[in-house]
Design a protein around this motif. Structure first.
Motif, PDB file in Angstrom:
ATOM      1  N   LEU A   1      -1.979  11.199  -2.868  1.00  0.00           N
ATOM      2  CA  LEU A   1      -3.543  10.752  -3.132  1.00  0.00           C
ATOM      3  C   LEU A   1      -3.616   9.540  -4.104  1.00  0.00           C
TER       4      LEU A   1
ATOM      5  N   PHE B   1      -2.605   6.449  -2.243  1.00  0.00           N
ATOM      6  CA  PHE B   1      -3.119   6.149  -0.780  1.00  0.00           C
ATOM      7  C   PHE B   1      -3.878   4.972  -0.764  1.00  0.00           C
TER       8      PHE B   1
ATOM      9  N   THR C   1      -7.281   4.442  -1.183  1.00  0.00           N
ATOM     10  CA  THR C   1      -8.435   4.853  -0.814  1.00  0.00           C
ATOM     11  C   THR C   1      -9.651   3.851  -1.162  1.00  0.00           C
ATOM     12  N   ASP C   2     -10.138   3.529  -0.005  1.00  0.00           N
ATOM     13  CA  ASP C   2     -11.477   2.731  -0.350  1.00  0.00           C
ATOM     14  C   ASP C   2     -12.749   2.976   0.104  1.00  0.00           C
TER      15      ASP C   2
ATOM     16  N   VAL D   1     -14.644   7.259   0.948  1.00  0.00           N
ATOM     17  CA  VAL D   1     -14.401   8.787   0.849  1.00  0.00           C
ATOM     18  C   VAL D   1     -15.582   9.437   1.969  1.00  0.00           C
TER      19      VAL D   1
ATOM     20  N   ILE E   1     -15.225   6.457  -6.453  1.00  0.00           N
ATOM     21  CA  ILE E   1     -13.996   6.827  -5.889  1.00  0.00           C
ATOM     22  C   ILE E   1     -12.836   7.022  -6.898  1.00  0.00           C
TER      23      ILE E   1
ATOM     24  N   ARG F   1     -12.822  13.396   3.708  1.00  0.00           N
ATOM     25  CA  ARG F   1     -11.644  12.699   4.055  1.00  0.00           C
ATOM     26  C   ARG F   1     -11.503  11.343   3.319  1.00  0.00           C
ATOM     27  N   PHE F   2     -10.498  11.198   2.459  1.00  0.00           N
ATOM     28  CA  PHE F   2     -10.298  10.055   1.971  1.00  0.00           C
ATOM     29  C   PHE F   2      -9.500   8.972   2.811  1.00  0.00           C
ATOM     30  N   ALA F   3     -10.005   7.881   2.835  1.00  0.00           N
ATOM     31  CA  ALA F   3      -9.375   6.873   4.071  1.00  0.00           C
ATOM     32  C   ALA F   3      -9.098   5.694   3.339  1.00  0.00           C
ATOM     33  N   SER F   4      -8.187   4.728   3.959  1.00  0.00           N
ATOM     34  CA  SER F   4      -7.775   3.380   3.227  1.00  0.00           C
ATOM     35  C   SER F   4      -7.138   2.603   4.458  1.00  0.00           C
TER      36      SER F   4
ATOM     37  N   TYR G   1      -6.075  10.486   7.278  1.00  0.00           N
ATOM     38  CA  TYR G   1      -6.735  10.814   6.299  1.00  0.00           C
ATOM     39  C   TYR G   1      -6.135  11.806   5.171  1.00  0.00           C
ATOM     40  N   TYR G   2      -6.519  11.614   3.908  1.00  0.00           N
ATOM     41  CA  TYR G   2      -6.045  12.777   3.129  1.00  0.00           C
ATOM     42  C   TYR G   2      -7.295  13.486   2.743  1.00  0.00           C
TER      43      TYR G   2
END
Length: 224
Positions: A105, A108, A110-111, A113, A134, A161-164, A171-172
């Motif tokens: 995580l 990841f 992440t940009d 959520v 975030i 759902r953490f997305a990047s 997704y994380y």
């Protein structure tokens, strides 16, 4: 053309269609060593349930996975960095090739959520895009104190759902839990005196890691 010949042609056509839809790569699970090995010798690992595909082509199977007496279709994940290295079942279980990187995580990138509610379908009710928010949310989860999973039913349970852009195929996922009243944990200190710790109502939970961490009202304000 007689009826029997027509029936035979239709049966052959159905068989060909079935074989095409199932794809050609066959992967088997070996319970003795926990490996997922394709017939061509390529080895896969199963990702924890905190990882799920962003998308996949459900109309085109890449192959199949055999686990015991069960067989599951496998699909390639959309936007995967290497074709065939990232696979998913229809149940969104992820397999990734040995040597491929499974980002944690904190790595990841992440940009955004997605706060998702689950029903017949999973749909986002809000998307957090503010980078500072975030970062704070991830920090609360990774650095916070983990407690035992509360032994009562949550008032609200949502999928985060953490997305990047760095990992557009993945997704994380964490679970957001919200209780109707504060979660209080009772215990004793080093002197044997009784203690009472209030952890609030709002938590992030990872079933695989067993982490259940209080996060304040960071998510709550979006689901009121």
């Amino acid at each position: 053309m007689n009826t029997k010949r027509i029936a035979l042609i239709l049966a052959i056509a159905a068989l060909v269609l079935c074989l095409c839809s199932c794809g050609g790569v066959k992967i088997e699970y070996d319970q003795d060593n926990g490996s997922y090995t394709a017939k061509n010798g390529k080895v896969y690992l199963r990702a924890p349930s905190s990882y799920e595909p962003v998308a996949y082509d459900s109309e085109k199977a890449y192959g199949s996975l055999t686990v015991g007496i069960g067989e599951f279709e496998l699909f390639t994940m959309t936007n995967a960095p290497v074709e065939g290295d990232w696979l998913t079942t229809a149940e969104r279980d992820v397999l990734y090739a040995e040597g491929a990187s499974l980002p944690a995580l904190q790595d990841f990138g992440t940009d955004r959520v997605l706060i998702c509610r689950e029903g017949e379908k999973i749909h986002a009710i809000h998307t957090i895009t503010d980078s500072a928010e975030i970062e704070a949310l991830i920090g609360l989860y990774l650095e916070g104190e983990s407690i035992a999973y509360p032994a009562r039913v949550a008032k609200e349970s949502l999928r985060l759902r953490f997305a990047s852009k760095e990992n557009p195929h993945l997704y994380y996922r964490l679970t957001y839990l919200e209780y109707s009243s504060d979660v209080i944990v009772y215990g004793t200190d080093e002197n044997g005196a009784e203690t009472e710790t209030n952890y609030g109502k709002y938590f992030l939970y990872d079933r695989d890691e067993g982490r259940c961490v209080p996060v304040g009202d960071v998510i709550h304000k979006y689901v009121e």
